[in-house]
Write an enzyme that holds these catalytic residues in place. Structure first.
Site, PDB file in Angstrom:
ATOM      1  N   GLY A  37       0.832  -1.193   0.000  1.00 42.46           N
ATOM      2  CA  GLY A  37       0.000   0.000   0.000  1.00 42.46           C
ATOM      3  C   GLY A  37       0.866   1.242   0.000  1.00 42.46           C
ATOM      4  O   GLY A  37       2.047   1.179   0.310  1.00 42.46           O
ATOM      5  N   GLY A  40       0.198   6.282   4.025  1.00 51.01           N
ATOM      6  CA  GLY A  40      -1.114   6.713   4.488  1.00 51.01           C
ATOM      7  C   GLY A  40      -2.202   5.669   4.281  1.00 51.01           C
ATOM      8  O   GLY A  40      -3.368   5.929   4.546  1.00 51.01           O
ATOM      9  N   SER A  41      -1.838   4.481   3.821  1.00 53.24           N
ATOM     10  CA  SER A  41      -2.850   3.449   3.619  1.00 53.24           C
ATOM     11  C   SER A  41      -3.175   2.733   4.929  1.00 53.24           C
ATOM     12  O   SER A  41      -4.123   1.974   5.007  1.00 53.24           O
ATOM     13  CB  SER A  41      -2.389   2.443   2.571  1.00 53.24           C
ATOM     14  N   GLU A 163       8.613  -1.817   6.362  1.00 49.77           N
ATOM     15  CA  GLU A 163       9.429  -1.126   5.347  1.00 49.77           C
ATOM     16  C   GLU A 163      10.912  -1.195   5.687  1.00 49.77           C
ATOM     17  O   GLU A 163      11.653  -0.238   5.457  1.00 49.77           O
ATOM     18  CB  GLU A 163       8.988   0.330   5.216  1.00 49.77           C
TER      19      GLU A 163
END
Lengths: 263, 287, 321
Positions: A37, A40-41, A163
């Site tokens: 995504g 901000g997802s 991440e």
């Protein structure tokens, strides 16, 4: 058996917007899930709720059949380790040895036991030569490996990578992802949060998130066939698969798919 | 005019007394206009050090760098205003967080021009122009840069350098940390800026797909030495790519795979997935 | 930027390196008290003699200790001058009129310029400074062409010289002692030593463990933050912020352009770091085991005995004399 069970979880930082909106899914032991995504997802927020750093306003999270609450968080965190994005901002120790020890110190592991675990896990992730080095003398990839050793030494069996590769150069990133693959093969349950489809493709299953909701969650191969999901979410397919989609030939598709999922 | 490197080396020394050369004996010539260069190499190959020599943020320990007529050497020359050289060559760093500091986007972009003694009205105009060059409209001028998204911050930080109106723009890994889609959007932006302004643009990157698709010229560094300077076509079609332990573009790798597995005779040197697909279809029709 | 030395620690493996940091802190504490109890120059000289012998035994290069004195050299000089100028007891050693006239001032300026020039080439900066000071003294004393703009009587008393030598010697010993501590003890060991020594303070609500953790995390992030500051400076320099030149008003803005990003990044970092620590089960104030432990060994006992002997010796000297 489900390792992680998430039921109707919602979370909001402020009153105006739900960052996680009624999220439900489950993950089996030994699975590798990629959560894809854009910024901000809600994918990083989801990761933080899974390790009890954030408490959802509604819904329940079960890890290994125990409900995650404030009381159980300490014990459940032994099972769930998380590696964050910025290698520098999670290196607590003054040296590599101190950093690997940090989690164990908090668990009150006896010193002799700590020393032997440090030796074992440093060797396992390949940082045994750097035990006395300071973080400023390590590369980003080495720091991330130290972070992995730190959570493995706590005997976690669910590994979350938030991440964790995005600040590394492509070569180091490849190394790390292949290392994660090895860990998954050894039986660790892996949740990898990423915005790069090239990384997600190695997982067993892909979950795509948008505006705090799960828009797709399925086996990787199935999901990659659905072009519209990727287009709608501005996710770029790996180049080889894009070629396969354009050519529309089964044979070509098969070969390129094999190629992509191997590398 | 432009930037000329003549036998430039930069040697670091640390307290342990081990010295090492970050860049070594670099000879390089970059024109002051109309260049679009990719600077590639592994981490630690000296790319950032080389970039910092381009606007006199670093001084060579050996050799000289000529920046738009001024000779930068180991010795400081009182006649040269090194600060003014930075007006000719703008350097954008990887993280916008390292430079944003004002309460509005407009003020932040004006910081550069004001430092170079541009008057306030003119600086405002420059800020507006720079902002539109990076694809943001005037509504951003009064916004707080810290409330912007990562991508927007990056654009504002680039605008902050563009407002100085440098002849050469150097960007240190502007696309790192972005997803492939964001990377392409940003590359299209640089390509647009290049076409609109004719400025020379130098981009440090690891992404061979982008190098192949967008650039006119590639410079390869390996262990501080310049090992290649030429067109992307020449780079990827020779064995220089392997000697430097660099990757091939994904289109080339995918087509090579097809050639191998299906015994085809595809021309693997295609820059985009579309061109690659066209090539596959062309060859398959013949069979 | 590979590594920055924090504090003055220089890696090595002599006697002092093997000592437990707690021993070193306690020993230095008591030795300092001893030094303050000494009352004559002769006693201090003996103490210095002992200190030098200890340094030689510990194989600490005197050169490094002297270098450690450099930052406080000016302090020593001022202490010396103050003591000489302010003390008016005892017999008069010398008295001289200092003349300030056109010629003496011009030649003083010349001496000053000469000193600055020599400073660029010279290695013996401290000697050079002393030579400069003496030259100034003779300059104002002997260049007596009238008329003087101003003159005063510089009288040096016996007691003044004695006191200034005494005070400077005492400062020298104390600084040498602390230099030995910081030179041979890793900052992390130092904090750990302090933590253990302050452990009893828990009863009055001071948690020394949390305090030590804060210090050690700060130490760990000093190189990172330093590195970052350099990157931010480079980024702002690329926007024309010239940190070395410029007017005061411009400079203020440039400093802000450095500080704001540093604070914002530090703020983000602290949030991420807190998450990372919590996710690894850190709970402030809870019991933890430790990977780094301190152990006393036989040399700590020797050092303790030696310190005790020195302390007892000075008390004896003070009582007897």
């Amino acid at each position: 058996m489900n390792m992680i069970d998430v039921q109707n979880v919602s979370f909001a930082y402020s009153e105006e917007k739900l960052t996680l909106n009624d999220v439900s899914f489950s993950i089996k032991k030994g699975e590798w899930i990629a959560i894809l995504g854009h910024n901000g997802s809600g994918k990083s927020t989801l990761a933080k709720t899974l390790v009890g750093l954030l408490e959802p306003q509604s819904g329940e999270i079960h890890i290994n059949s125990t409900r995650l609450t404030e009381e159980t968080a300490f014990d459940l965190r032994k099972k769930v380790g998380i590696v964050f994005q910025n290698p520098d901002n999670q290196f607590v120790g003054v040296t590599v040895r101190d950093d690997i020890a940090f989690g164990m110190e908090n668990l009150c592991v006896p010193r002799e036991e700590m020393l032997s675990r440090i030796d074992f896990y440093a060797k396992k992730v390949g940082v045994e030569e750097y035990l006395d080095k300071q973080p400023s003398n390590l590369s980003g990839g080495q720091k991330q490996r130290v972070a992995i050793a730190g959570i493995l030494a706590m005997r976690s069996d669910i590994l979350i990578f938030d991440e964790a590769t995005s600040m590394l150069d492509p070569y180091t990133r490849n190394d790390l992802i292949h290392y994660i693959k090895t860990l998954n093969k050894e039986g660790f349950t892996v949740i990898m949060i990423t915005h790069d489809v090239n990384e997600a493709i190695l997982a067993d299953k892909i979950m795509i998130m948008k505006h705090g909701e799960i828009v797709a969650f399925d086996q990787t191969e199935t999901i990659l066939k659905d072009k519209s999901v990727f287009l709608e979410n501005h996710l770029e397919l790996p180049v080889a698969l894009e070629i396969a989609n354009l050519v529309e030939d089964e044979e070509i598709r098969r070969i390129l798919w094999e190629y992509v999922s191997e590398t | 005019m432009g930037i000329r490197f003549r036998n430039v080396s930069h040697e670091y020394s640390s307290y342990t007394k081990k010295t090492y050369k970050a860049i070594q004996d670099i000879n390089l010539s970059i024109e002051g206009t109309n260049e679009f260069i990719a600077l590639v190499g592994h981490t630690g190959s000296g790319k950032s050090t080389l970039a910092k020599h381009m606007n006199a943020l670093m001084f060579p320990t050996d050799g000289s760098v000529e920046i738009f007529g001024s000779e930068v050497t180991k010795k400081r020359n009182k006649k040269i205003k090194y600060n003014d050289l930075r007006r000719q060559v703008g350097l954008v760093f990887q993280f916008p967080e390292y430079q944003l500091f004002e309460e509005t986007v407009e003020k932040d972009i004006m910081f550069g021009p004001l430092n170079f003694k541009v008057d306030s009205e003119k600086a405002k105009t420059l800020a507006r122009e720079a902002l539109s060059l990076v694809g943001l409209d005037d509504s951003y001028l009064n916004r707080n840069p810290f409330n912007l998204s990562g991508g927007e911050k990056k654009r504002v930080s680039i605008a902050g350098i563009l407002a100085i109106d440098p002849k050469v723009l150097v960007l240190d890994e502007p696309t790192s940390g972005l997803d492939p889609y964001g990377r392409q959007v940003l590359m299209n932006l640089f390509s647009d800026i290049h076409k609109k302004t004719n400025k020379s643009i130098i981009i440090i990157t690891h992404d061979m797909d982008l190098v192949y698709r967008y650039f006119k010229r590639v410079i390869v560094l390996k262990d501080g030495e310049l090992t290649f300077d030429g067109t992307p076509d020449k780079l990827f079609q020779s064995d220089i790519i392997e000697q430097n332990h660099l990757d091939l573009p994904n289109t080339v790798k995918a087509l090579k795979q097809l050639n191998e597995k299906l015994n085809l005779n595809l021309d693997v040197y295609q820059k985009t997935p579309e061109a690659a697909a066209k090539e596959v279809r062309r060859v398959m029709k013949h069979e | 930027m590979n590594s920055i030395i924090i504090g003055q620690y220089i890696p090595g493996n002599g006697f002092f390196y093997k000592l437990d940091p707690r021993t070193k802190i306690i020993a230095i504490f008591f030795l300092m008290i001893s030094v303050f109890m000494l009352q004559t120059i002769v006693q201090l000289l003996i103490a210095i003699g002992i200190a030098v012998v200890i340094l030689l035994i510990g194989r600490i290069s005197l050169f490094k200790v002297v270098r450690g004195l450099k930052p406080i050299f000016i302090l020593l000089v001022f202490t010396f001058i103050f003591q000489i100028a302010l003390n008016t007891e005892g017999t008069v050693l010398s008295t001289a009129t200092m003349h300030f006239n056109l010629y003496s001032i011009i030649s003083a300026v010349l001496i000053f310029v000469l000193w600055r020039i020599l400073l660029r080439f010279g290695k013996f900066k401290i000697l050079l400074f002393l030579a400069f000071a003496f030259a100034l003294y003779f300059n104002f004393r002997y260049i007596t062409f009238q008329p003087d703009f101003y003159f005063f009587q510089l009288t040096i008393y016996e007691k003044g010289v004695e006191m200034s030598v005494f005070v400077v010697l005492r400062l020298l010993i104390i600084i040498t002692l602390t230099t030995v501590l910081t030179l041979t003890t890793k900052p992390t060991d130092l904090t750990q030593g302090l933590e253990r020594l302050m452990h009893p303070l828990k009863k009055i609500g001071f948690n020394s463990e949390d305090f030590a953790l804060i210090i050690s995390i700060s130490l760990r992030y000093i190189p990172t933050i330093f590195d970052e500051a350099q990157k931010i400076m480079a980024a702002q320099a690329s926007r024309g912020a010239d940190f070395s030149e410029g007017k005061l008003k411009d400079k203020l803005k440039q400093i802000i352009s450095l500080l704001v990003p540093m604070f914002i990044i530090a703020f983000m970092r602290s949030e991420e770091l807190a998450d990372a620590m919590e996710s690894r089960n850190f709970v402030p104030g809870e019991k933890r085991t430790r990977i780094n432990i301190l152990r006393f060994s036989i040399i700590d006992i020797y050092t303790g005995l030696f310190t005790l002997a020195c302390f007892a010796g000075t008390i004896l000297v003070k009582v007897m004399l």
